[in-house]
Write a protein that holds these residues in place. Sequence first.
Motif, mmCIF file in Angstrom:
data_model
loop_
_atom_site.group_PDB
_atom_site.id
_atom_site.type_symbol
_atom_site.label_atom_id
_atom_site.label_comp_id
_atom_site.label_asym_id
_atom_site.label_seq_id
_atom_site.Cartn_x
_atom_site.Cartn_y
_atom_site.Cartn_z
ATOM 1 N N THR A 40 0.816 -1.216 0.000
ATOM 2 C CA THR A 40 0.000 0.000 0.000
ATOM 3 C C THR A 40 0.845 1.259 0.000
ATOM 4 N N PHE A 41 1.916 1.281 0.778
ATOM 5 C CA PHE A 41 2.649 2.528 0.992
ATOM 6 C C PHE A 41 4.019 2.557 0.320
ATOM 7 N N ARG A 42 4.654 1.427 0.121
ATOM 8 C CA ARG A 42 6.016 1.387 -0.392
ATOM 9 C C ARG A 42 6.861 2.462 0.292
ATOM 10 N N PRO A 43 6.983 2.396 1.605
ATOM 11 C CA PRO A 43 7.610 3.488 2.369
ATOM 12 C C PRO A 43 9.098 3.629 2.070
ATOM 13 N N ARG A 44 9.552 4.891 2.119
ATOM 14 C CA ARG A 44 10.975 5.164 1.972
ATOM 15 C C ARG A 44 11.662 5.279 3.329
ATOM 16 N N THR A 45 10.881 5.534 4.362
ATOM 17 C CA THR A 45 11.412 5.593 5.721
ATOM 18 C C THR A 45 10.398 4.977 6.667
ATOM 19 N N LEU A 46 10.875 4.122 7.581
ATOM 20 C CA LEU A 46 10.018 3.533 8.611
ATOM 21 C C LEU A 46 10.368 4.127 9.963
ATOM 22 N N VAL A 47 9.351 4.553 10.692
ATOM 23 C CA VAL A 47 9.518 4.881 12.100
ATOM 24 C C VAL A 47 8.791 3.780 12.861
ATOM 25 N N PRO A 48 9.528 2.820 13.422
ATOM 26 C CA PRO A 48 8.889 1.692 14.095
ATOM 27 C C PRO A 48 8.342 2.094 15.452
ATOM 28 N N GLY A 49 7.538 1.224 16.030
ATOM 29 C CA GLY A 49 7.025 1.507 17.361
ATOM 30 C C GLY A 49 8.098 1.454 18.419
ATOM 31 N N HIS A 50 9.128 0.629 18.184
ATOM 32 C CA HIS A 50 10.268 0.505 19.083
ATOM 33 C C HIS A 50 11.501 0.300 18.227
ATOM 34 N N GLY A 51 12.579 0.995 18.543
ATOM 35 C CA GLY A 51 13.817 0.818 17.806
ATOM 36 C C GLY A 51 14.123 1.984 16.892
ATOM 37 N N PRO A 52 15.263 1.932 16.196
ATOM 38 C CA PRO A 52 15.722 3.057 15.386
ATOM 39 C C PRO A 52 14.954 3.224 14.084
ATOM 40 N N VAL A 53 15.026 4.433 13.532
ATOM 41 C CA VAL A 53 14.440 4.720 12.229
ATOM 42 C C VAL A 53 15.144 3.872 11.172
ATOM 43 N N ALA A 54 14.363 3.339 10.233
ATOM 44 C CA ALA A 54 14.905 2.486 9.172
ATOM 45 C C ALA A 54 14.787 3.187 7.833
ATOM 46 N N ASN A 55 15.855 3.179 7.084
ATOM 47 C CA ASN A 55 15.913 3.820 5.783
ATOM 48 C C ASN A 55 15.779 2.791 4.664
ATOM 49 N N PRO A 56 15.715 3.227 3.408
ATOM 50 C CA PRO A 56 15.558 2.267 2.304
ATOM 51 C C PRO A 56 16.614 1.170 2.353
ATOM 52 N N GLY A 57 16.190 -0.039 2.052
ATOM 53 C CA GLY A 57 17.093 -1.169 2.062
ATOM 54 C C GLY A 57 17.200 -1.874 3.398
ATOM 55 N N HIS A 58 16.575 -1.317 4.427
ATOM 56 C CA HIS A 58 16.620 -1.956 5.737
ATOM 57 C C HIS A 58 15.809 -3.251 5.702
ATOM 58 N N THR A 59 16.198 -4.191 6.547
ATOM 59 C CA THR A 59 15.567 -5.514 6.538
ATOM 60 C C THR A 59 14.426 -5.628 7.548
ATOM 61 N N ALA A 60 13.878 -4.492 8.015
ATOM 62 C CA ALA A 60 12.893 -4.528 9.098
ATOM 63 C C ALA A 60 11.693 -5.414 8.757
ATOM 64 N N PHE A 61 11.107 -5.221 7.578
ATOM 65 C CA PHE A 61 9.946 -6.020 7.199
ATOM 66 C C PHE A 61 10.318 -7.503 7.114
ATOM 67 N N HIS A 62 11.452 -7.777 6.494
ATOM 68 C CA HIS A 62 11.876 -9.169 6.328
ATOM 69 C C HIS A 62 12.111 -9.828 7.677
ATOM 70 N N ALA A 63 12.763 -9.116 8.582
ATOM 71 C CA ALA A 63 13.055 -9.688 9.894
ATOM 72 C C ALA A 63 11.778 -10.000 10.660
ATOM 73 N N MET A 64 10.795 -9.093 10.594
ATOM 74 C CA MET A 64 9.524 -9.355 11.256
ATOM 75 C C MET A 64 8.845 -10.573 10.656
ATOM 76 N N ARG A 65 8.860 -10.645 9.335
ATOM 77 C CA ARG A 65 8.174 -11.743 8.656
ATOM 78 C C ARG A 65 8.839 -13.086 8.980
ATOM 79 N N VAL A 66 10.157 -13.134 8.971
ATOM 80 C CA VAL A 66 10.867 -14.380 9.277
ATOM 81 C C VAL A 66 10.510 -14.860 10.682
ATOM 82 N N TYR A 67 10.466 -13.944 11.630
ATOM 83 C CA TYR A 67 10.158 -14.323 13.009
ATOM 84 C C TYR A 67 8.730 -14.848 13.132
ATOM 85 N N LEU A 68 7.773 -14.122 12.577
ATOM 86 C CA LEU A 68 6.374 -14.533 12.705
ATOM 87 C C LEU A 68 6.125 -15.867 11.993
ATOM 88 N N GLU A 69 6.749 -16.063 10.841
ATOM 89 C CA GLU A 69 6.595 -17.341 10.143
ATOM 90 C C GLU A 69 7.222 -18.477 10.950
#
Length: 314
Positions: free
Chosen positions: A205-234
Motif C-alpha cells: 500500500t505505501f512502499r515506504p521510503r522511511t520507517l519509524v517503528p514503534g520501538h527501535g531506530p528509524v529504518a531507511n531504504p534497504g533496511h531488513t525490518a519487514f523481512h526480519a519481522m516476517r521471518v520471526y512470525l513465520e
Amino acid sequence: MPAVRSNIVPLRHAKPGVVAYVKSPAEWFVANSGWIQGSDGVVLIDTCGTEQATLELVRDVRKYAGDRELTVVITHAHGEHHNGLGVALRDGGTALAAPAALDVVKAGPQTYGNVFTYTRWGVLEPPEPDAVHPVIGWRRLDLGDAAADVVAVPGVAHTAGDLVVHEPRSGTLFTGDLVVIGDTPVAVHGSIPGWLDALDWLQDTFRPRTLVPGHGPVANPGHTAFHAMRVYLEWLLEVTERQTDFTKLARQASLRWPSWRNPERHIGNLMRAYADQHGRKLDVDLAIDAILAAAGGRIDLDYLLDGEPVRQIS
C-alpha cells in the motif's frame, strides 16, 4: 542497565516538519513517537507511558510546531503509546484511534499492575470522551502545506485495533508496533497470521521510503525490518504446528535472535501462534503469566526507566 535516552531525530532526507521521536534502548514501556507539522496543524503520533515523559514530548512538539492545532493519533491501545493522551490534550486538541481501540483509549491509562512495578507514573488522566474519534479506513488530515494519512490496518494484527500514519511526500511511515527493530515483538493481543498479512499490506500500500517503528531506530531504504519481522512470525507458526513445549521453543528463539531485547516475550508469542493456527482461544492472562515467569517475576520499571532523558538533535 543504562538510563533510557530520548533522542529527537529529524528525518534529514524527508520533507522538513517530519520528526521521529526515538526512545532508546528498546525496552519495556519505552516506545517511539513522532510528529508531522504543517502551517495549519500538527499530528502527534502516540504519546508516552508516564506524565513526565509526555510533558517533555509535548514541550518538544511545541518548540518546533508552535501553537498549531494538535491532533494525536494513537496507533494502538497499549499503555506506553496512549497513557499520556489526557496529558497531551490538557490544552485542547483531538485524538484518533481505531474503533477496536477506542474504549480502552477513552478509559485512560493502563499501568498493568500485575505486570510492572513502578512509582513514577505521575498524574495520568483519561482524555475527554468527546475528544477521541474513530478512524475507519483511510483519513487524510490537511495540515496546510503538509498532509498526514491516518489509515486503519485491516483485520487483527499486532492488536485488534491498529493504525498507521503516512506522510506522503517524504514517504515516511509511522508503523506503531507492526514493526519493531532490535526488540522482541509482543503478539499476545493480536494474530500471527493477521500480522503477516498486515506486513504485506503495509509494503504493497505505501512502499515506504522511511520507517519509524514503534520501538527501535528509524529504518531507511534497504533496511531488513519487514523481512526480519516476517521471518520471526513465520517461524512462530512453523514451530508450533506440531510442538507444544513452549519453554523449549522459547530457548530456541533466544538462540536464533540473540540480539533482541526482552526474550521473555517469546513464550507468549509462541502460545499465541499455537492458538491461532489450531483454532483455539488464547488465555491472554496465562500467556502473560508465562512471560513473567520467564522474566523472573514482575518487571521493575523503576529500575529500567531510571534516569533523565537526553535529547540530541541530529
